[in-house]
Design a protein around this motif. Sequence first.
Motif, PDB file in Angstrom:
ATOM      1  N   THR A 148      -1.356  10.284  -3.187  1.00 16.70           N
ATOM      2  CA  THR A 148      -2.177   9.818  -2.070  1.00 16.70           C
ATOM      3  C   THR A 148      -3.621   9.597  -2.494  1.00 16.70           C
ATOM      4  OG1 THR A 148      -0.760  11.013  -0.509  1.00 16.70           O
ATOM      5  CG2 THR A 148      -2.939  10.357   0.263  1.00 16.70           C
ATOM      6  N   ASP A 198      -5.176   5.830  -2.846  1.00 17.84           N
ATOM      7  CA  ASP A 198      -6.096   5.540  -1.750  1.00 17.84           C
ATOM      8  C   ASP A 198      -7.461   5.057  -2.242  1.00 17.84           C
ATOM      9  OD1 ASP A 198      -4.369   5.998   0.297  1.00 17.84           O
ATOM     10  OD2 ASP A 198      -5.069   8.025   0.762  1.00 17.84           O
ATOM     11  N   THR A 200       6.617  -5.086   2.365  1.00 20.21           N
ATOM     12  CA  THR A 200       5.806  -5.047   3.576  1.00 20.21           C
ATOM     13  C   THR A 200       5.443  -6.459   3.981  1.00 20.21           C
ATOM     14  OG1 THR A 200       3.737  -4.265   4.568  1.00 20.21           O
ATOM     15  CG2 THR A 200       3.682  -4.767   2.232  1.00 20.21           C
ATOM     16  N   TYR A 259       5.330   5.163  -0.856  1.00 13.68           N
ATOM     17  CA  TYR A 259       3.903   5.224  -0.573  1.00 13.68           C
ATOM     18  C   TYR A 259       3.258   3.856  -0.754  1.00 13.68           C
ATOM     19  CZ  TYR A 259      -0.827   6.795  -0.076  1.00 13.68           C
ATOM     20  OH  TYR A 259      -2.115   6.932   0.384  1.00 13.68           O
ATOM     21  N   ARG A 300       3.811   1.836   2.352  1.00 13.94           N
ATOM     22  CA  ARG A 300       2.909   2.237   3.438  1.00 13.94           C
ATOM     23  C   ARG A 300       1.491   1.754   3.182  1.00 13.94           C
ATOM     24  NH1 ARG A 300       5.732   7.224   3.013  1.00 13.94           N
ATOM     25  NH2 ARG A 300       3.947   8.196   1.955  1.00 13.94           N
ATOM     26  N   LEU A 301       1.032   1.883   1.938  1.00  8.92           N
ATOM     27  CA  LEU A 301      -0.342   1.501   1.612  1.00  8.92           C
ATOM     28  C   LEU A 301      -0.569   0.012   1.807  1.00  8.92           C
ATOM     29  CD1 LEU A 301      -3.060   2.511   0.490  1.00  8.92           C
ATOM     30  CD2 LEU A 301      -2.202   1.997  -1.805  1.00  8.92           C
ATOM     31  N   SER A 334       1.112  -1.937   3.750  1.00  5.34           N
ATOM     32  CA  SER A 334       1.256  -2.269   5.169  1.00  5.34           C
ATOM     33  C   SER A 334      -0.038  -2.044   5.928  1.00  5.34           C
ATOM     34  CB  SER A 334       2.358  -1.400   5.782  1.00  5.34           C
ATOM     35  OG  SER A 334       3.608  -1.663   5.192  1.00  5.34           O
ATOM     36  N   GLU A 335      -0.895  -1.170   5.391  1.00  9.21           N
ATOM     37  CA  GLU A 335      -2.152  -0.866   6.066  1.00  9.21           C
ATOM     38  C   GLU A 335      -3.248  -1.877   5.727  1.00  9.21           C
ATOM     39  OE1 GLU A 335      -2.971   3.044   4.713  1.00  9.21           O
ATOM     40  OE2 GLU A 335      -1.318   3.960   5.840  1.00  9.21           O
ATOM     41  N   ASP A 336      -3.001  -2.682   4.640  1.00 12.58           N
ATOM     42  CA  ASP A 336      -4.041  -3.644   4.238  1.00 12.58           C
ATOM     43  C   ASP A 336      -4.227  -4.747   5.273  1.00 12.58           C
ATOM     44  OD1 ASP A 336      -4.406  -2.201   2.002  1.00 12.58           O
ATOM     45  OD2 ASP A 336      -3.314  -3.550   0.642  1.00 12.58           O
TER      46      ASP A 336
END
Length: 337
Positions: free
Chosen positions: A93, A97, A299, A329, A332-333, A335-337
């Motif tokens: 993470t 991140d 994603t 992970y 997920r990462l 998808s947040e962009d």
Amino acid sequence: MVSDRGLEVLRAIVQDYVALREPVGSKAIVERHAFGVSAATIRNDMALLEEEELIVAPHTSSGRVPTDKGYRVFVDRLQRMQPLTQAQRLAITRFLDESVDRDDVLDRTARLLSQLTNQVALVQVPIRRHALVRRVELVAVSERRVLAVLILDSGRVEQRVLDAGQRIDPEQAGALGRAFTEMIGDRSPADAQQRLAEAAASAPASLGPATAAVAHALGEMLQTGGGDRIVMAGASNLVREERDFHGTVTPVLDAIEEQVTLLRLFAEMGGDGGVATRIGRELHGPLGEASIVASTYSTDGIEGHVGVLGPTRMDYAGNMAAVRAVARYLTRLLSED
């Protein structure tokens, strides 16, 4: 037929050989594992495993090592995927991140996965999962050579100069390109590959060799799946494990530098979100002494593969857990962009 205890003996042999890189004998198994039987009984189990070609004696000693088939049985039936520790998850993470853009994410992912597994890490650049063929263009560059250009609606462009197998003029090349566009345009790469198989059979005799050559080239371009490159890290890990390869590790290094080979392997390993493995001879050629563990990340209409490559003597349970965790992970990462 291998008994349940025999399979547990196989598990012990794989685990001990991976950990110690030494052939495993019956006495060592009795000492290290709680089977509650004599060394003679374990030897009988090992004899049955050897008959099934799951283990083999590398030389005249009493020790045995797993075969490719033995590793496959271990992965499919015996391995228990080890969950990552809280510290490992936190490290994933924190490290990812800190990425500043998508390219940095992929570069960091490769470096992180290499550090977690001590293997060569492979991260395919993300691609559109549902890209369609837009058109095919053929340009005559000499009497017998043409430039084949494949364009997808994702914006991806593949091109290759090839021997047409016959003389071909600019008009013929252009007409053949339009014919291929009509044949595979607006189709997915998988559907397009199926249609290409029909091309040679339906081609006019005057352009038969050129049609076959172009169809073959387009099939190879489509088979690379749609990742233009792979980010790699940890090649030095492979060099450190050179003793696990016969002779030299150089052919393996050369093969992974040929990214088309890896992209084809990723395409063959599928994209269902699980963890897939290819072991030893399942890889063929110079990679026949290696293994690959891979999963997919996806994603918002894009997809790619992430995995590790190393010798067949690898920690499959730990590597599969690391690949799965990093792929999830990464999904997920992004998808947040």
